[in-house]
Write a protein that holds these residues in place. Sequence first.
Motif, PDB file in Angstrom:
ATOM      1  N   ASP A  90       0.852  -1.210  -0.026  1.00  0.00           N
ATOM      2  CA  ASP A  90      -0.083  -0.138   0.063  1.00  0.00           C
ATOM      3  C   ASP A  90       0.749   1.261   0.042  1.00  0.00           C
ATOM      4  O   ASP A  90       0.343   2.333   0.187  1.00  0.00           O
ATOM      5  N   ASP A  91       2.125   1.050  -0.350  1.00  0.00           N
ATOM      6  CA  ASP A  91       3.054   2.278  -0.075  1.00  0.00           C
ATOM      7  C   ASP A  91       4.114   2.081  -1.652  1.00  0.00           C
ATOM      8  O   ASP A  91       5.158   1.535  -1.352  1.00  0.00           O
ATOM      9  N   VAL A  92       3.700   2.762  -2.742  1.00  0.00           N
ATOM     10  CA  VAL A  92       4.440   2.784  -3.827  1.00  0.00           C
ATOM     11  C   VAL A  92       5.843   3.152  -3.617  1.00  0.00           C
ATOM     12  O   VAL A  92       6.948   2.726  -4.288  1.00  0.00           O
ATOM     13  N   GLN A  93       6.069   4.175  -2.660  1.00  0.00           N
ATOM     14  CA  GLN A  93       7.477   4.794  -2.628  1.00  0.00           C
ATOM     15  C   GLN A  93       8.443   3.578  -2.048  1.00  0.00           C
ATOM     16  O   GLN A  93       9.541   3.653  -2.369  1.00  0.00           O
ATOM     17  N   SER A  94       7.714   2.887  -1.037  1.00  0.00           N
ATOM     18  CA  SER A  94       8.544   1.809  -0.452  1.00  0.00           C
ATOM     19  C   SER A  94       9.023   0.844  -1.537  1.00  0.00           C
ATOM     20  O   SER A  94      10.190   0.123  -1.500  1.00  0.00           O
ATOM     21  N   PHE A  95       8.148   0.563  -2.671  1.00  0.00           N
ATOM     22  CA  PHE A  95       8.541  -0.205  -3.533  1.00  0.00           C
ATOM     23  C   PHE A  95       9.629   0.255  -4.272  1.00  0.00           C
ATOM     24  O   PHE A  95      10.538  -0.277  -4.859  1.00  0.00           O
ATOM     25  N   GLN A  96       9.405   1.424  -4.842  1.00  0.00           N
ATOM     26  CA  GLN A  96      10.471   2.271  -5.709  1.00  0.00           C
ATOM     27  C   GLN A  96      11.780   2.320  -5.035  1.00  0.00           C
ATOM     28  O   GLN A  96      12.890   2.431  -5.776  1.00  0.00           O
ATOM     29  N   ASN A  97      11.957   2.310  -3.546  1.00  0.00           N
ATOM     30  CA  ASN A  97      13.011   2.361  -3.133  1.00  0.00           C
ATOM     31  C   ASN A  97      13.830   1.109  -2.810  1.00  0.00           C
ATOM     32  O   ASN A  97      14.786   0.900  -2.450  1.00  0.00           O
ATOM     33  N   LEU A  98      13.009   0.047  -3.537  1.00  0.00           N
ATOM     34  CA  LEU A  98      13.675  -1.409  -3.215  1.00  0.00           C
ATOM     35  C   LEU A  98      15.412  -1.425  -3.843  1.00  0.00           C
ATOM     36  O   LEU A  98      16.044  -1.868  -3.159  1.00  0.00           O
TER      37      LEU A  98
END
Length: 203
Positions: A90-98
């Motif tokens: 539910d947090d796209v930023q956390s995905f983009q930070n992988l």
Amino acid sequence: MSGKSLLLKVILLGDGGVGKSSLMNRYVTDRFDSQSFHTIGVEFLNRDLEVDGRLVTLQIWDTAGQERFKSLRTPFYRGADCCLLTFAVDDVQSFQNLGCWKKEFMYYSDVKDPGRFPFVVLGNKVDKEEERQVGLEEARAWCEENSCCPYFETSAKDDTNVTAAFESAVREVLAAEDQIGHTLLSSTIDLHGNRKSTRSSCC
Ligand SMILES: Nc1nc2c(ncn2[C@@H]2O[C@H](COP(=O)(O)OP(=O)(O)OP(=O)(O)O)[C@@H](O)[C@H]2O)c(=O)[nH]1
Ligand SMILES: [Mg+2]
């Protein structure tokens, strides 16, 4: 089955608030706290398990995801056998930070064979389906492109796929080890006596 337990260090990385501590606590203590505090630095818990006939002591290192704690967490990357890159669906930023997390890990862990190092990716909070911002296929595609498979969609809250994800991390380490000739497996714990380890670790 051997009476000796293999000690494996796995490390949870990912943005603050994605649920790293909750995943570790669900797996080790089978509890979930909806009001958990941010981690400061690192914490670890052990859990013994048996995977494919092997006794394993899984040492799970839970790190602080917030940027201000970077200098407290990075010294603990060395000696890790597997890295669990975690985001919240539910947090796209956390995905983009992988990708940044993977880079940070590679920089500070100093792994001997970066091309073969095992990663597992966890997309946590799948119980929040209605607030989902990252799709299953999108996440799988990132994992394929970045050689970070397998991918698990987890919920620490509902206990979805948590055991499967940690057991998969063990299997990834054992599989990688099979390929490089069993050097790591010299680190063992004698369940009836003292720990013996031939690996060096700063922790
Ligand atoms: N709905 C839902 N909430 C979750 C889940 N996992 C964790 N949470 C909640 O998300 C918040 C943050 O969880 P933590 O486990 O503390 O997150 P963290 O990744 O350890 O955060 P840092 O320690 O700051 O890096 C808490 O309020 C948890 O209760 C989950 O699977 N589902
Ligand atoms: Mg935490």
